[in-house]
Scaffold this motif. Sequence first.
Motif, PDB file in Angstrom:
ATOM      1  N   SER A 112      -1.022  11.292  -9.497  1.00  0.00           N
ATOM      2  CA  SER A 112      -0.610  12.382  -8.783  1.00  0.00           C
ATOM      3  C   SER A 112      -1.846  12.739  -7.666  1.00  0.00           C
ATOM      4  CB  SER A 112      -0.289  13.515  -9.161  1.00  0.00           C
ATOM      5  OG  SER A 112       0.732  13.465 -10.326  1.00  0.00           O
ATOM      6  N   ARG A 115      -0.535  14.365  -4.503  1.00  0.00           N
ATOM      7  CA  ARG A 115      -0.170  15.722  -4.557  1.00  0.00           C
ATOM      8  C   ARG A 115      -1.267  16.768  -4.743  1.00  0.00           C
ATOM      9  NH1 ARG A 115       4.597  16.335  -9.258  1.00  0.00           N
ATOM     10  NH2 ARG A 115       6.208  15.317  -8.156  1.00  0.00           N
ATOM     11  N   ASP A 207       3.195  20.757  -7.716  1.00  0.00           N
ATOM     12  CA  ASP A 207       4.107  20.667  -6.711  1.00  0.00           C
ATOM     13  C   ASP A 207       4.734  21.753  -6.326  1.00  0.00           C
ATOM     14  OD1 ASP A 207       5.690  20.832  -8.821  1.00  0.00           O
ATOM     15  OD2 ASP A 207       6.879  19.026  -8.572  1.00  0.00           O
ATOM     16  N   SER A 346       7.124  17.126  -2.466  1.00  0.00           N
ATOM     17  CA  SER A 346       6.053  17.953  -2.237  1.00  0.00           C
ATOM     18  C   SER A 346       4.784  17.364  -1.034  1.00  0.00           C
ATOM     19  CB  SER A 346       5.465  18.573  -3.491  1.00  0.00           C
ATOM     20  OG  SER A 346       4.618  17.442  -4.008  1.00  0.00           O
TER      21      SER A 346
END
Length: 369
Positions: A112, A115, A207, A346
């Motif tokens: 991630s 993110r 997110d 996101s």
Amino acid sequence: MMKTRNSGKISTKLVPIFCISFFLLGMLFTNRPWAPSEPYDQLISTHLHNRQLQIVSEDSLTEKMEFPATRSSQELGSSSGTAEASTLVAQEEQPPRKKVFMVMGINTAFSSRRRRDSVRETWMPQGENLLKLEKEKGIVIRFMIGHSATSNSILDRAIDSEDAQHHDFLRLDHIEGYHELSAKTKTFFSTAVAKWDADFYIKVDDDVHVNLGQLAIILAQYRSKPRVYIGCMKSGPVLSQKNVKYHEPEYWKFGEEGNKYFRHATGQIYAISKDLATYISTNQLILHKYANEDVSLGSWFIGLDVEHVDEHSMCCGTPPDCELKARAGNICAASFDWSCSGICQSVEKIKYVHEQCSEGDSKVWSMVL
């Protein structure tokens, strides 16, 4: 001529005397009823000694038996080598805890990175501002992540490198895995409690869009509550069918098929008070983990005297929902899409959500807690 007696025969008068004599000699050398034999004395003595040892042993065991919740971190750390026990040992090696208002752990994964960068570019302060927020407002924010199953893997080294750049990670003694979120949650709260003395501890997904000032203002209202659990409360169905998302293998514990869970905060974001975080840290070895992390957390409090606060400001939708509320003066503490259990796409969309629904950079710095 008179007959003489046979000299080989014993006089009948002497027979009773000989019988009594032989009986007494037999009693003397064989029976001895007035003095128990030495082996019997030893048997009795050994039995009494063993019984005394058993009583002492039972008394000692009774004194040592304690409910796991009351045992010290040191004792738990010396038990079988679980990751949770190792966490407790590590806690004891930490320096004195710093007093703060709230500690927020942003749940993230190895995959991630984008993110995390999108969060850094929107609602999470960076660099000197992150340290200033901690120092001036008592708000600590860290991405929380454990380790890979392979020691010093390329995944771990990538996180180390990222942390060296941003200094915004909290590394957990936890093996990362999708089905290990309940264990990760326990480890996060235990680690955070050991490191910071906070009024509140918050878990949020990477997110979700957060307005830090608004969230802090909401939590400050419950500062006087010792055991408070704040989030968007829900009660979804217990899914017994296999191969479906959010399947609950222990569905039978919740009654008949088709039943719902008890009320618990949705997992995208929630906050708990110091006492509850400490309770998790103290009892982590005996807290049961269900398949779903938010259900697990709710189950840990179900038998306690806890105030459940259903705070809808912590589960606003993305624009136009949070945008319209912001225009009306009802700033949302957190926004995400229910359909995606977070902001859909996101990485691409969170910047737009921030532009439309942000409380503004000045609010968190101007608030007085």
